[in-house]
Design a protein around this motif. Structure first.
Motif, PDB file in Angstrom:
ATOM      1  N   GLY A  95       0.812  -1.208   0.000  1.00 38.05           N
ATOM      2  CA  GLY A  95       0.000   0.000   0.000  1.00 38.05           C
ATOM      3  C   GLY A  95       0.846   1.258   0.000  1.00 38.05           C
ATOM      4  N   GLU A 127      -5.941  -0.705   7.633  1.00 40.72           N
ATOM      5  CA  GLU A 127      -6.903  -1.015   6.582  1.00 40.72           C
ATOM      6  C   GLU A 127      -6.678  -0.112   5.378  1.00 40.72           C
ATOM      7  OE1 GLU A 127      -9.384  -2.672   4.197  1.00 40.72           O
ATOM      8  OE2 GLU A 127      -8.874  -3.527   6.146  1.00 40.72           O
ATOM      9  N   GLY A 128      -6.209   1.128   5.630  1.00 37.93           N
ATOM     10  CA  GLY A 128      -5.902   2.030   4.526  1.00 37.93           C
ATOM     11  C   GLY A 128      -4.818   1.465   3.619  1.00 37.93           C
ATOM     12  N   SER A 129      -3.790   0.870   4.220  1.00 37.83           N
ATOM     13  CA  SER A 129      -2.722   0.278   3.412  1.00 37.83           C
ATOM     14  C   SER A 129      -3.246  -0.891   2.584  1.00 37.83           C
ATOM     15  CB  SER A 129      -1.582  -0.197   4.316  1.00 37.83           C
ATOM     16  OG  SER A 129      -0.933   0.901   4.921  1.00 37.83           O
ATOM     17  N   ARG A 130      -4.112  -1.692   3.174  1.00 37.42           N
ATOM     18  CA  ARG A 130      -4.654  -2.830   2.438  1.00 37.42           C
ATOM     19  C   ARG A 130      -5.542  -2.363   1.282  1.00 37.42           C
ATOM     20  NH1 ARG A 130      -6.248  -6.280   7.810  1.00 37.42           N
ATOM     21  NH2 ARG A 130      -6.769  -8.028   6.439  1.00 37.42           N
ATOM     22  N   SER A 131      -6.367  -1.381   1.530  1.00 38.73           N
ATOM     23  CA  SER A 131      -7.247  -0.892   0.465  1.00 38.73           C
ATOM     24  C   SER A 131      -6.446  -0.203  -0.640  1.00 38.73           C
ATOM     25  CB  SER A 131      -8.308   0.051   1.032  1.00 38.73           C
ATOM     26  OG  SER A 131      -7.716   1.196   1.613  1.00 38.73           O
ATOM     27  N   ASP A 132      -5.362   0.514  -0.280  1.00 44.11           N
ATOM     28  CA  ASP A 132      -4.517   1.149  -1.297  1.00 44.11           C
ATOM     29  C   ASP A 132      -3.838   0.090  -2.164  1.00 44.11           C
ATOM     30  OD1 ASP A 132      -5.177   3.659  -0.340  1.00 44.11           O
ATOM     31  OD2 ASP A 132      -3.396   3.823   0.927  1.00 44.11           O
ATOM     32  N   ARG A 134      -4.965  -2.960  -2.804  1.00 45.60           N
ATOM     33  CA  ARG A 134      -5.974  -3.558  -3.683  1.00 45.60           C
ATOM     34  C   ARG A 134      -6.322  -2.609  -4.833  1.00 45.60           C
ATOM     35  NH1 ARG A 134      -8.803  -4.181   1.232  1.00 45.60           N
ATOM     36  NH2 ARG A 134      -8.288  -6.135   2.311  1.00 45.60           N
ATOM     37  N   GLU A 135      -6.393  -1.321  -4.526  1.00 51.39           N
ATOM     38  CA  GLU A 135      -6.737  -0.338  -5.556  1.00 51.39           C
ATOM     39  C   GLU A 135      -5.644  -0.261  -6.623  1.00 51.39           C
ATOM     40  OE1 GLU A 135      -8.862   2.696  -7.583  1.00 51.39           O
ATOM     41  OE2 GLU A 135      -9.385   1.029  -6.275  1.00 51.39           O
ATOM     42  N   ARG A 138      -6.072  -3.199  -8.914  1.00 53.19           N
ATOM     43  CA  ARG A 138      -7.214  -3.009  -9.820  1.00 53.19           C
ATOM     44  C   ARG A 138      -6.852  -2.087 -10.965  1.00 53.19           C
ATOM     45  NH1 ARG A 138     -10.707   0.438 -11.408  1.00 53.19           N
ATOM     46  NH2 ARG A 138      -9.936   2.111 -10.051  1.00 53.19           N
ATOM     47  N   GLU A 146      -4.572 -11.874  -0.764  1.00 51.26           N
ATOM     48  CA  GLU A 146      -4.061 -11.539   0.562  1.00 51.26           C
ATOM     49  C   GLU A 146      -3.592 -12.801   1.276  1.00 51.26           C
ATOM     50  OE1 GLU A 146      -6.021  -9.487   4.465  1.00 51.26           O
ATOM     51  OE2 GLU A 146      -6.017  -8.301   2.607  1.00 51.26           O
ATOM     52  N   SER A 259      -1.275   6.487  -1.609  1.00 47.88           N
ATOM     53  CA  SER A 259       0.045   5.867  -1.533  1.00 47.88           C
ATOM     54  C   SER A 259       1.150   6.905  -1.686  1.00 47.88           C
ATOM     55  CB  SER A 259       0.191   4.784  -2.617  1.00 47.88           C
ATOM     56  OG  SER A 259      -0.678   3.708  -2.374  1.00 47.88           O
TER      57      SER A 259
END
Length: 355
Positions: A95, A127-132, A134-135, A138, A146, A259
């Motif tokens: 992330g 959670e921000g690092s994980r969502s970044d 994944r984004e 994508r 994961e 990021s």
């Protein structure tokens, strides 16, 4: 050409061999200073009738520094994979900015469908690092999944701790942080062995310089694409990539803004940031540039960077002491005047005098 009164043809290599990257730029220079050029970073043929009229002006071979870095890294990655016979890459996605830039590079060089990103959160990952992460996957069209390290971390820590206590030691602090990083390296290498995908290390030059990296952890890999790019230049290049995404073949800016803007952190302990252990990256990069690339002395670096001599001395010592790690680093494409690797041969063990 002017002195001899004849055209001079310069035929240059294009592509990459291990850490060496060649930009092409073949040209014919005429006695009056005008020239015709082939494109840089390509393998096209330059054909010109020496008796024919010349263009009115000479083609400009210069590039924006970020564009040049991008093209050089694409050439390095494509050359390495093609010449080793590999087609797929895998990397850890944290992330953060470094893995985001390497992921975007890999997708552009190989195709997003040939790149796998593995998220390996620990108990400290946000959670921000994980969502970044994944984004990023994508936007780049990468495969991603994961694989948390916490179950393995808890089991291995529990296994080690009694033996360490018996030896009068503990797994607390840096030892535990490095254990987490090495578990990530273990998972990446296992995926590589099972699938044939090459691991891309995501460390930058600033981290490699002072040893802010873990042997057999985040230094695992076949190629370290941004190992010759300072952290401040990583930010600059990432912003350039987003600003020029369409021309680079991306449907949208590939690197999540979060990021780029977030405070850098390894997330290996609560509320950790890079600046807990390092000076501001602007200061660190000035020291690395002066000591490694320009080979200046401590006093000159301190004056140029506008910082205290003691700060410079501390970090040039750190640079030299981290040589044992860099001696075991993956291949680092050489972009600067002095990259780590074969182009900067220094002893691993030395008694330095920093004056």
């Amino acid at each position: 050409a002017r002195r001899a009164g004849v055209p001079v043809c310069s035929l240059n290599a294009s592509g990459a061999n291990d850490d060496l990257v060649f930009d092409g730029d073949a040209c014919i220079v005429f006695p009056d200073g005008r020239a015709v050029r082939a494109s840089r970073w390509g393998s096209d043929a330059l054909v010109h009738d020496l008796g024919a009229a010349l263009p009115a002006s000479t083609a400009d071979a210069t590039q924006d520094p970020s564009a040049e870095r991008w093209d050089a890294l694409l050439a390095a990655m494509r050359g390495y994979f093609a010449k080793t016979g590999h087609t797929h890459a895998v990397l850890g996605l944290s992330g953060g900015i470094d893995s985001a830039l390497v992921g975007a590079l890999a997708a552009a060089a190989l195709g997003g469908d040939r790149v796998t990103g593995i998220l390996m959160p620990s108990r400290y990952s946000s959670e921000g690092s994980r969502s970044d992460a994944r984004e990023l996957a994508r936007r780049c069209g990468m495969k991603a999944f994961e694989l948390p390290i916490e179950p393995a971390h808890a089991m291995l820590a529990g296994h080690l701790e009694p033996h360490l206590r018996a030896a009068g030691a503990s797994l607390a602090g840096l030892a535990d942080e490095n254990l987490q990083s090495r578990l990530r390296g273990l998972q990446l290498m296992a995926f590589s062995n099972a699938t044939g995908a090459l691991v891309l290390a995501t460390g930058n030059k600033s981290e490699y310089a002072v040893g802010y990296s873990t042997l057999y952890g985040d230094m695992c890999g076949a190629l370290a694409p941004i190992g010759d790019i300072l952290k401040t230049d990583v930010w600059t290049l990432s912003r350039w990539v987003n600003a020029n995404h369409a021309a680079l073949g991306f449907a949208e800016p590939p690197i999540p803004e979060a990021s780029i803007e977030k405070v850098p952190s390894a997330e290996l302990r609560p509320d950790q940031t890079d600046q807990d252990s390092l000076p501001p990256y602007e200061t660190l990069d000035a020291i690395v540039r002066g000591w490694v690339e320009e080979e200046l002395d401590v006093e000159s670096i301190a004056r140029a960077a506008g910082c205290d001599r003691a700060v410079v001395q501390r970090w040039v010592q750190a640079i030299d002491r981290a040589q044992y790690k860099r001696a075991q680093a993956p291949v680092i494409p050489r972009l600067s005047a002095r990259a780590f690797g074969p182009g900067r041969r220094v002893p691993i063990v030395m008694r330095g005098h920093y004056i």
